[in-house]
Design a protein around this motif. Structure first.
Motif, PDB file in Angstrom:
ATOM      1  N   UNK A 162     -16.995 -12.767  37.611  1.00 47.49           N
ATOM      2  CA  UNK A 162     -16.715 -11.512  36.921  1.00 47.49           C
ATOM      3  C   UNK A 162     -15.262 -11.136  37.141  1.00 47.49           C
ATOM      4  N   UNK A 163     -14.539 -10.965  36.061  1.00 43.38           N
ATOM      5  CA  UNK A 163     -13.131 -10.603  36.111  1.00 43.38           C
ATOM      6  C   UNK A 163     -12.984  -9.140  36.527  1.00 43.38           C
ATOM      7  N   UNK A 164     -11.905  -8.821  37.230  1.00 45.55           N
ATOM      8  CA  UNK A 164     -11.700  -7.451  37.704  1.00 45.55           C
ATOM      9  C   UNK A 164     -11.524  -6.469  36.550  1.00 45.55           C
ATOM     10  N   UNK A 165     -11.088  -6.965  35.398  1.00 46.12           N
ATOM     11  CA  UNK A 165     -10.950  -6.101  34.230  1.00 46.12           C
ATOM     12  C   UNK A 165     -12.294  -5.867  33.545  1.00 46.12           C
ATOM     13  N   UNK A 166     -13.282  -6.712  33.832  1.00 42.44           N
ATOM     14  CA  UNK A 166     -14.599  -6.580  33.241  1.00 42.44           C
ATOM     15  C   UNK A 166     -14.727  -7.198  31.871  1.00 42.44           C
ATOM     16  N   UNK A 167     -13.725  -7.963  31.433  1.00 44.52           N
ATOM     17  CA  UNK A 167     -13.767  -8.496  30.067  1.00 44.52           C
ATOM     18  C   UNK A 167     -14.922  -9.456  29.829  1.00 44.52           C
ATOM     19  N   UNK A 168     -15.450 -10.070  30.890  1.00 41.65           N
ATOM     20  CA  UNK A 168     -16.596 -10.970  30.731  1.00 41.65           C
ATOM     21  C   UNK A 168     -17.863 -10.377  31.343  1.00 41.65           C
ATOM     22  N   UNK A 169     -17.911  -9.052  31.473  1.00 47.72           N
ATOM     23  CA  UNK A 169     -19.046  -8.388  32.133  1.00 47.72           C
ATOM     24  C   UNK A 169     -20.368  -8.643  31.431  1.00 47.72           C
ATOM     25  N   UNK A 170     -20.396  -8.535  30.125  1.00 48.07           N
ATOM     26  CA  UNK A 170     -21.657  -8.666  29.400  1.00 48.07           C
ATOM     27  C   UNK A 170     -22.267 -10.055  29.575  1.00 48.07           C
ATOM     28  N   UNK A 171     -21.469 -11.093  29.497  1.00 47.93           N
ATOM     29  CA  UNK A 171     -22.002 -12.444  29.704  1.00 47.93           C
ATOM     30  C   UNK A 171     -22.332 -12.678  31.175  1.00 47.93           C
ATOM     31  N   UNK A 172     -21.546 -12.080  32.082  1.00 48.64           N
ATOM     32  CA  UNK A 172     -21.799 -12.217  33.517  1.00 48.64           C
ATOM     33  C   UNK A 172     -23.153 -11.606  33.882  1.00 48.64           C
ATOM     34  N   UNK A 173     -23.455 -10.435  33.317  1.00 46.68           N
ATOM     35  CA  UNK A 173     -24.733  -9.769  33.583  1.00 46.68           C
ATOM     36  C   UNK A 173     -25.892 -10.670  33.168  1.00 46.68           C
ATOM     37  N   UNK A 174     -25.799 -11.239  31.998  1.00 46.39           N
ATOM     38  CA  UNK A 174     -26.852 -12.126  31.519  1.00 46.39           C
ATOM     39  C   UNK A 174     -27.009 -13.329  32.443  1.00 46.39           C
ATOM     40  N   UNK A 175     -25.897 -13.922  32.849  1.00 45.41           N
ATOM     41  CA  UNK A 175     -25.949 -15.083  33.743  1.00 45.41           C
ATOM     42  C   UNK A 175     -26.595 -14.736  35.082  1.00 45.41           C
ATOM     43  N   UNK A 176     -26.229 -13.590  35.653  1.00 46.49           N
ATOM     44  CA  UNK A 176     -26.800 -13.188  36.942  1.00 46.49           C
ATOM     45  C   UNK A 176     -28.299 -12.931  36.801  1.00 46.49           C
ATOM     46  N   UNK A 177     -28.689 -12.237  35.742  1.00 46.23           N
ATOM     47  CA  UNK A 177     -30.118 -11.979  35.531  1.00 46.23           C
ATOM     48  C   UNK A 177     -30.900 -13.282  35.385  1.00 46.23           C
ATOM     49  N   UNK A 178     -30.367 -14.217  34.624  1.00 50.83           N
ATOM     50  CA  UNK A 178     -31.042 -15.501  34.443  1.00 50.83           C
ATOM     51  C   UNK A 178     -31.142 -16.269  35.759  1.00 50.83           C
ATOM     52  N   UNK A 179     -30.058 -16.271  36.516  1.00 51.72           N
ATOM     53  CA  UNK A 179     -30.055 -16.989  37.787  1.00 51.72           C
ATOM     54  C   UNK A 179     -31.062 -16.375  38.764  1.00 51.72           C
ATOM     55  N   UNK A 180     -31.018 -15.048  38.897  1.00 52.81           N
ATOM     56  CA  UNK A 180     -31.944 -14.387  39.814  1.00 52.81           C
ATOM     57  C   UNK A 180     -33.391 -14.561  39.368  1.00 52.81           C
ATOM     58  N   UNK A 181     -33.624 -14.563  38.066  1.00 51.10           N
ATOM     59  CA  UNK A 181     -34.976 -14.807  37.552  1.00 51.10           C
ATOM     60  C   UNK A 181     -35.443 -16.216  37.903  1.00 51.10           C
ATOM     61  N   UNK A 182     -34.550 -17.177  37.757  1.00 52.61           N
ATOM     62  CA  UNK A 182     -34.898 -18.566  38.074  1.00 52.61           C
ATOM     63  C   UNK A 182     -35.220 -18.745  39.552  1.00 52.61           C
ATOM     64  N   UNK A 183     -34.554 -17.972  40.390  1.00 44.79           N
ATOM     65  CA  UNK A 183     -34.787 -18.046  41.841  1.00 44.79           C
ATOM     66  C   UNK A 183     -35.879 -17.086  42.302  1.00 44.79           C
ATOM     67  N   UNK A 184     -36.524 -16.420  41.333  1.00 43.02           N
ATOM     68  CA  UNK A 184     -37.581 -15.438  41.612  1.00 43.02           C
ATOM     69  C   UNK A 184     -37.089 -14.291  42.490  1.00 43.02           C
ATOM     70  N   UNK A 185     -35.849 -13.844  42.196  1.00 42.07           N
ATOM     71  CA  UNK A 185     -35.240 -12.738  42.931  1.00 42.07           C
ATOM     72  C   UNK A 185     -34.818 -11.603  42.006  1.00 42.07           C
ATOM     73  N   UNK A 186     -35.224 -11.647  40.763  1.00 45.88           N
ATOM     74  CA  UNK A 186     -34.815 -10.641  39.786  1.00 45.88           C
ATOM     75  C   UNK A 186     -35.237  -9.235  40.205  1.00 45.88           C
ATOM     76  N   UNK A 187     -36.364  -9.110  40.868  1.00 46.09           N
ATOM     77  CA  UNK A 187     -36.864  -7.801  41.286  1.00 46.09           C
ATOM     78  C   UNK A 187     -35.931  -7.105  42.276  1.00 46.09           C
TER      79      UNK A 187
END
Length: 124
Positions: A12-37
């Protein structure tokens, strides 16, 4: 090849320019690891789950953000802090995407693949 495995996606860039895609990636990763909750409100995650879930986002944020949120030890708190900081980007990105969509014309591109590329960029 090992570097690709270490960094699952762009930080995630400090300016937040890639925030929307970063959020999706983190959610997908945490879901895959069963840590989304762990990033949902009123969760009953164990300390081990919270710690495991916190490690991943910390490794995928800009160093400036990492130092700013150094004392945050709960993934939900980090998630909410970053959301509060960058959520306004949806209000900026959506009107631009709608304008780009309105201006998109097939005849402005030399090939169908260039048109499709721009189309998918706008949609994403």
């Amino acid at each position: 090849m090992a570097n690709i495995e270490n960094q699952k996606f762009i930080a995630l860039d400090i300016s937040g320019k890639n925030y929307l895609s970063w959020v999706l990636d983190v959610k997908l990763y945490l879901s895959a690891k069963k840590l989304r909750h762990t990033i949902d409100e009123d969760n009953a995650a164990s300390n081990e789950e919270r710690t495991t879930a916190l490690i991943f986002p910390r490794h995928h944020i800009d160093d400036g953000l990492k130092y700013e949120y150094l004392t945050v030890e709960n993934p939900l708190e980090l998630w909410q802090n970053l959301n509060d900081r960058f959520e306004h980007l949806k209000a900026v990105v959506l009107p631009k995407a709608l304008n780009d969509w309105a201006q998109l014309r097939f005849q402005d591109f030399k090939t169908v693949s260039e048109y499709n590329s721009m189309l998918f960029k706008i949609v994403s």
